[in-house]
Design a protein around this motif. Sequence first.
Motif, PDB file in Angstrom:
ATOM      1  N   GLN A  68      -7.493   6.471   3.988  1.00 26.23           N
ATOM      2  CA  GLN A  68      -8.382   5.361   4.294  1.00 26.23           C
ATOM      3  C   GLN A  68      -7.981   4.755   5.639  1.00 26.23           C
ATOM      4  OE1 GLN A  68     -10.953   4.400   2.397  1.00 26.23           O
ATOM      5  NE2 GLN A  68     -10.512   5.928   0.825  1.00 26.23           N
ATOM      6  N   GLU A  69      -8.869   3.982   6.233  1.00 23.08           N
ATOM      7  CA  GLU A  69      -8.580   3.331   7.513  1.00 23.08           C
ATOM      8  C   GLU A  69      -7.325   2.458   7.417  1.00 23.08           C
ATOM      9  OE1 GLU A  69     -10.634   0.225  10.684  1.00 23.08           O
ATOM     10  OE2 GLU A  69     -11.874   1.117   9.133  1.00 23.08           O
ATOM     11  N   LYS A  70      -7.167   1.724   6.323  1.00 24.04           N
ATOM     12  CA  LYS A  70      -5.981   0.876   6.144  1.00 24.04           C
ATOM     13  C   LYS A  70      -4.700   1.693   6.131  1.00 24.04           C
ATOM     14  CE  LYS A  70      -8.126  -2.914   3.649  1.00 24.04           C
ATOM     15  NZ  LYS A  70      -8.093  -3.739   2.455  1.00 24.04           N
ATOM     16  N   GLN A  71      -4.753   2.877   5.531  1.00 24.97           N
ATOM     17  CA  GLN A  71      -3.576   3.741   5.503  1.00 24.97           C
ATOM     18  C   GLN A  71      -3.254   4.273   6.894  1.00 24.97           C
ATOM     19  OE1 GLN A  71      -5.233   6.274   2.374  1.00 24.97           O
ATOM     20  NE2 GLN A  71      -3.397   5.836   1.152  1.00 24.97           N
ATOM     21  N   ARG A  91      -4.385  -1.448  18.519  1.00 27.43           N
ATOM     22  CA  ARG A  91      -5.231  -2.268  17.650  1.00 27.43           C
ATOM     23  C   ARG A  91      -6.239  -3.067  18.464  1.00 27.43           C
ATOM     24  NH1 ARG A  91      -7.309  -1.634  13.449  1.00 27.43           N
ATOM     25  NH2 ARG A  91      -7.378  -3.769  12.778  1.00 27.43           N
ATOM     26  N   ILE A 149      -3.917   2.747   9.687  1.00 23.49           N
ATOM     27  CA  ILE A 149      -3.350   1.607  10.407  1.00 23.49           C
ATOM     28  C   ILE A 149      -1.888   1.414  10.018  1.00 23.49           C
ATOM     29  CG2 ILE A 149      -3.480  -0.907  10.678  1.00 23.49           C
ATOM     30  CD1 ILE A 149      -6.574  -0.563  10.395  1.00 23.49           C
ATOM     31  N   ALA A 150      -1.583   1.551   8.737  1.00 16.77           N
ATOM     32  CA  ALA A 150      -0.199   1.400   8.272  1.00 16.77           C
ATOM     33  C   ALA A 150       0.702   2.479   8.873  1.00 16.77           C
ATOM     34  CB  ALA A 150      -0.145   1.452   6.750  1.00 16.77           C
ATOM     35  N   MET A 159       0.846  -1.171   0.000  1.00 15.74           N
ATOM     36  CA  MET A 159       0.000   0.000   0.000  1.00 15.74           C
ATOM     37  C   MET A 159       0.893   1.236   0.000  1.00 15.74           C
ATOM     38  SD  MET A 159      -2.505   1.268   3.085  1.00 15.74           S
ATOM     39  CE  MET A 159      -2.764  -0.420   3.471  1.00 15.74           C
TER      40      MET A 159
END
Length: 84
Positions: free
Chosen positions: A35-38, A56, A40-41, A1
């Motif tokens: 985004q949420e995934k970003q 988390r 988190i990353a 990502m």
Amino acid sequence: MKLPELDSQIIDRILEMAWEDRTPFEAIKTQYGLQEKQVIAIMRREMKASSFRMWRKRVSGRKTKHLTQRDFIEGRFKSQNQKT
């Protein structure tokens, strides 16, 4: 990502917003386009491993981190014990 290039002040603010229990991921998306995934990353990259795991565990399944799961739309939580 692929993560966008962000300066340290913006990263610090994203970390702060993500750490707060009542700031939804949608607010971070609206403000910073992540985004949420970003998010988190970024949290995984910027935090110590133990702190990330703790975050988390706390955030997973928390209704307040997702607008669609919230019991309220806007405003702040006010304890019954709090004076006006």
